[in-house]
Design an enzyme around this catalytic site. Structure first.
Site, short mmCIF file in Angstrom:
data_model
loop_
_atom_site.label_atom_id
_atom_site.label_comp_id
_atom_site.label_asym_id
_atom_site.label_seq_id
_atom_site.Cartn_x
_atom_site.Cartn_y
_atom_site.Cartn_z
N CYS A 5 0.88 -1.28 -0.17
CA CYS A 5 0.09 -0.03 0.01
C CYS A 5 0.96 1.12 -0.07
CB CYS A 5 -0.77 -0.04 1.12
SG CYS A 5 -1.90 1.52 1.32
N CYS A 62 -0.69 3.40 -6.60
CA CYS A 62 -1.71 2.92 -5.61
C CYS A 62 -1.81 1.54 -6.25
CB CYS A 62 -2.95 3.57 -5.69
SG CYS A 62 -4.27 2.47 -4.81
N1 DGL Z 1 -4.05 0.43 -2.29
C1 DGL Z 1 -3.72 1.58 -1.45
C2 DGL Z 1 -2.23 2.43 -2.06
O1 DGL Z 1 -1.41 1.52 -2.64
C3 DGL Z 1 -4.54 2.64 -1.30
C4 DGL Z 1 -6.22 2.55 -1.37
C5 DGL Z 1 -6.70 3.33 -0.32
O2 DGL Z 1 -7.14 4.64 -0.68
O3 DGL Z 1 -7.10 2.65 0.70
O4 DGL Z 1 -2.05 3.36 -1.97
#
Ligand code: DGL
Length: 280
Positions: free
Chosen positions: A74, A188
């Protein structure tokens, strides 16, 4: 050496873009997953709330699966939680940060964009990456408000709203002095799940950087190659944990169930967390 046990963390299903790459690179690894679905989307959380939740969730999940390494799949969390996590664990912690360095290295127009969550584009970490690796190019940071949610819908097998996706991505396409953006970093982990839609809706073709393979390579480097003779674990050894109660009607539960099944993990189950534990 036995097969490594990995714990992959994200707010939702995005980390499975990294799990898929880990599966290719390390097919025998035991991969467990934890999603802080109760607090999704992380892109809208303030820094203090995000750090508190991410630490509490990762610590509870690590207690359960006893990993050899943790992957913070993330970007939004990685911009904040890597130092406090490394202070709490003596195992490798691999983060996911915006691919600004590779984007700046391959652009020919000198215009790159970083498509990320609103949280990631605000963070000092991201601005420091630009100062260090991309001061010679023009960088456009785009904090997309709806793309992560649209990716969850897509992975749940539901229709996405292409108008919303196109609107969110539009600011990544810049023209300046006859040049135009030629590289967009998908910063993301949810966004690779929308890549074909993003590419189809794009006003002109660009190179999309999906860092999943690079992260998998890094994971493999820090934990070593699994032993070819080691027995792989069954789905029971590879839980998929979520902080909200699984509910078959809910988009995130459905998306997680699909990806867990495709990647050889068990069906999603609830993880109880104690958000007081991270301050201990
Ligand atoms: N998958 C997450 C990232 O890589 C974020 C998604 C969210 O906003 O929760 O930033």
């Amino acid at each position: 050496m036995r097969a490594p046990r990995l714990l992959v963390f994200d707010s939702g299903v995005g980390g499975f873009s990294v799990v898929a790459a880990i599966r290719v690179r390390m097919p025998d690894a035991h991969v467990s997953y934890v999603a802080d679905t109760a607090a999704f989307p992380y892109g809208e959380l303030d820094a203090e709330a995000l750090v508190g939740r991410a630490l509490g969730v990762v610590m509870a999940a690590a207690d359960r699966v006893r990993p050899d390494a943790i992957v913070i799949a993330c970007n939004t969390a990685s911009t904040l939680v890597l130092p406090p996590l490394r202070a709490r664990f003596d195992i490798p912690i691999v983060g996911t940060v915006p691919a600004i360095k590779p984007a700046a290295a391959i652009t020919t127009s000198g215009l790159i964009s970083v498509l990320a969550t609103p949280g990631t584009v605000k963070r000092d970490y991201t601005h420091a990456l630009i100062d260090t690796f991309a001061s010679h190019v023009e960088v456009t940071l785009v904090g997309a408000e709806h793309l992560a949610e649209q990716a969850e819908r897509r992975m749940a097998g539901l229709a996405v709203d292409e108008t919303v996706i196109a609107d969110d991505a539009r600011a990544a396409f810049v023209t300046h002095d006859g040049r135009r953006t030629d590289v967009v970093a998908l910063a993301c982990t949810h966004y690779p799940f929308l890549k074909s839609v993003l590419a189809r809706l794009a006003p002109w073709p660009v190179t999309w950087i999906d860092p999943s393979e690079a992260i998998a390579r890094r994971v493999s480097d820090v934990v070593g190659e699994p032993d070819a003779d080691e027995e792989g674990g069954g789905p029971g050894d590879q839980p998929c944990l979520m902080t909200a109660q699984p509910d078959a009607q809910d988009v995130m539960s459905r998306a997680l169930a699909t990806l867990a099944s495709h990647n050889g993990l068990a069906a999603p189950e609830h993880l109880a967390i104690d958000l007081g534990c991270q301050s201990a």
